[in-house]
Design a protein around this motif. Structure first.
Motif, PDB file in Angstrom:
ATOM      1  N   LYS A 146       0.814  -1.221   0.000  1.00 38.41           N
ATOM      2  CA  LYS A 146       0.000   0.000   0.000  1.00 38.41           C
ATOM      3  C   LYS A 146       0.851   1.277   0.000  1.00 38.41           C
ATOM      4  CE  LYS A 146      -3.715   0.333   2.545  1.00 38.41           C
ATOM      5  NZ  LYS A 146      -4.812   0.418   1.565  1.00 38.41           N
ATOM      6  N   HIS A 147       2.154   1.141   0.227  1.00 32.38           N
ATOM      7  CA  HIS A 147       3.021   2.326   0.286  1.00 32.38           C
ATOM      8  C   HIS A 147       4.031   2.301  -0.867  1.00 32.38           C
ATOM      9  CE1 HIS A 147       1.374   2.980   4.257  1.00 32.38           C
ATOM     10  NE2 HIS A 147       1.777   1.779   4.647  1.00 32.38           N
ATOM     11  N   ASP A 148       4.340   3.493  -1.382  1.00 30.89           N
ATOM     12  CA  ASP A 148       5.324   3.578  -2.466  1.00 30.89           C
ATOM     13  C   ASP A 148       6.739   3.740  -1.902  1.00 30.89           C
ATOM     14  OD1 ASP A 148       5.481   6.199  -1.586  1.00 30.89           O
ATOM     15  OD2 ASP A 148       4.284   7.002  -3.243  1.00 30.89           O
ATOM     16  N   PHE A 173       7.531   6.668   0.446  1.00 27.21           N
ATOM     17  CA  PHE A 173       7.126   6.505   1.845  1.00 27.21           C
ATOM     18  C   PHE A 173       8.242   5.847   2.654  1.00 27.21           C
ATOM     19  CE2 PHE A 173       5.246   3.775   5.150  1.00 27.21           C
ATOM     20  CZ  PHE A 173       4.532   4.719   5.885  1.00 27.21           C
ATOM     21  N   TYR A 174       8.810   4.751   2.111  1.00 24.82           N
ATOM     22  CA  TYR A 174       9.880   4.054   2.828  1.00 24.82           C
ATOM     23  C   TYR A 174      11.161   4.891   2.861  1.00 24.82           C
ATOM     24  CZ  TYR A 174       6.808   0.005   2.694  1.00 24.82           C
ATOM     25  OH  TYR A 174       5.740  -0.848   2.872  1.00 24.82           O
ATOM     26  N   ILE A 226       1.537   2.660   9.652  1.00 27.82           N
ATOM     27  CA  ILE A 226       1.964   1.943   8.455  1.00 27.82           C
ATOM     28  C   ILE A 226       1.048   0.736   8.258  1.00 27.82           C
ATOM     29  CG2 ILE A 226       3.628   0.541   9.752  1.00 27.82           C
ATOM     30  CD1 ILE A 226       5.463   0.666   7.310  1.00 27.82           C
TER      31      ILE A 226
END
Length: 449
Positions: free
Chosen positions: A208-210, A213-214, A231
């Motif tokens: 769900k995160h690109d 984001f990380y 998260i």
């Protein structure tokens, strides 16, 4: 013991004492002064004999000591100062002057018919220093023992918390390989310790995160040493769930990162509660339509959007005819049922994304219709009016019909920076006023020319 006025006899006796000693007359003048006092103070006996001791040893003239010494001259008992006279004497007039710590005892000394005061002083400077050092060493040893005890207790506590906390914990090395996990990690993620250790946290990624984001997470950890936030992760069974997580960098004594520690909790239930609270805060408790506050906010938002790309914005305001009479006739429970029935008609009369229906207050309802021309808005309003009549809710006290009816005002305007949402509301409200004035149970539409 006797000390006659002959100085030689007095000196011979006092000089053989292993103590500093001197003899005072009633007026505190010095009669004898032994050689040890000379060594300690640098004051020669020829300088001090016959003079007041206060000139050289001022603390003995202080009331707290002098008032206890004076009774000796009248036959009083010996005086042992309860404080043992810890006195630091620094004769500034002599080059060999040095600090001394002394314990003093004062006893009566009979000389014929006179009574003098024999002041005997034990120098405990070295003993005091040794005792002080011993106390400091003992205190330091106790502190070290206490620190070790605390460290051991903290380690035991940390181990206990790691094993028993309800929050998931995992520790990785500097390369991100999982070194250890706690039981809560296994319970929350579904991965056993054997499955997780040696892997990276990527086994938990939800998708769900690109990458941005990380990248933000690791930038925060490397710069500030910690990241905290929400998260979305994936359990072993594939279920995606929300977490509240904190990731911290663990550095060695040289400041290099050696490990990373993460602690997280499953906030699925919290998210559900937050969503329920958000829903309730936006909705009318009786009808489940949006409430007035939410409607006003959305009207402002739609107005700003319409200003950027000029398109018509329509507003419907409707009011149940003679609703007060209905309540008076049938009671508030039937009144609530009527409101819910009308609200259902209003809510099901519009289906487009962006259309918004709300209970604005009492028996008044509003419908916001973005990108809707006046004719289309009037058609929707007429549909609502007919559907309300089709409910066939008896209303014997109405002056319009034998069933519940509504009066409706429609306003349509093309938003611009020169106008405001209040202009649209006034237009629709005036149309409603006109519908009521013209006999109710009708739709009146107003729009810009």
């Amino acid at each position: 013991m006797s000390c006659q006025p002959a100085p030689d006899t007095c000196f011979a006796i006092l000089d053989n004492l292993p103590l500093g000693a001197f003899v005072l007359r009633r007026d505190f003048s010095v009669l004898c002064w032994n050689t040890l006092m000379e060594d300690w103070t640098g004051i020669q006996r020829l300088e001090i004999i016959g003079r007041s001791v206060a000139d050289f040893y001022p603390h003995l003239a202080e009331s707290r000591y002098a008032d206890r010494i004076r009774p000796l001259f009248d036959g009083g008992p010996s005086v042992v100062f309860s404080s043992q006279l810890h006195h630091r004497f620094i004769p500034t007039s002599f080059p060999n002057g040095r600090e001394r710590t002394q314990h003093t005892t004062v006893t009566p000394l009979h000389a014929g018919d006179e009574i003098h005061a024999l002041v005997s002083i034990q120098d405990v400077t070295d003993l005091t220093r040794l005792a002080k050092n011993a106390r400091e060493l003992h205190a330091q040893a106790l502190r070290e023992i206490e620190e070790r005890r605390k460290a051991e207790a903290q380690l035991k506590l940390a181990a206990s918390v790691f094993a028993s906390t309800s929050e998931g914990i995992f520790v990785t090395d500097a390369n991100g390989l999982i070194l250890s996990v706690n039981p809560a990690f296994e319970q929350i993620t579904g991965y056993s310790a054997a499955e997780a250790v040696g892997n990276t946290p990527r086994i938990l990624k939800s998708g769900k995160h690109d990458q941005a984001f990380y990248a933000h997470i690791w930038n925060s950890i490397l710069k500030e040493g910690v990241w905290q936030g929400e998260i979305w992760d994936r359990r072993k069974n594939g279920e995606i769930y929300p977490q509240d997580m904190t990731i911290s960098a663990i550095r060695d004594e040289n400041g290099f990162i050696r490990k990373f520690a993460a602690i997280f909790s499953d906030i699925t239930e919290r998210k559900k509660i937050e969503e329920q609270l958000r829903y309730l805060s936006m909705r009318d408790g009786l009808t489940a339509l949006f409430n007035r506050r939410t409607f006003d906010e959305e009207l402002e938002n739609e107005w700003r959007r319409a200003v950027r790309s000029p398109v018509p914005l329509s507003l419907i305001i409707l009011d149940i005819d003679y609703f007060k009479f209905f309540n008076d006739t049938y009671g508030h429970q039937d009144g609530d049922r009527c409101l819910r029935a009308v609200a259902n008609v209003v809510g099901t009369s519009v289906r487009r994304t962006g259309d918004l229906t709300a209970r604005y207050g009492g028996e008044e309802f509003v419908v916001l219709l973005p990108m809707t021309a006046a004719a289309d808005a009037a058609g929707i309003a007429e549909k609502i009016r007919n559907n309300v009549m089709s409910l066939d809710i008896e209303h014997e006290s109405s002056k319009v019909s034998s069933v519940v009816t509504v009066s409706i005002g429609v306003g349509t305007i093309v938003p611009s920076r020169e106008k405001s949402p209040a202009d649209l509301f006034r237009m629709a409200d005036y149309a409603l006023y006109t519908a009521k004035s013209e006999g109710r149970n009708r739709v009146v539409s107003r729009h810009e020319d």
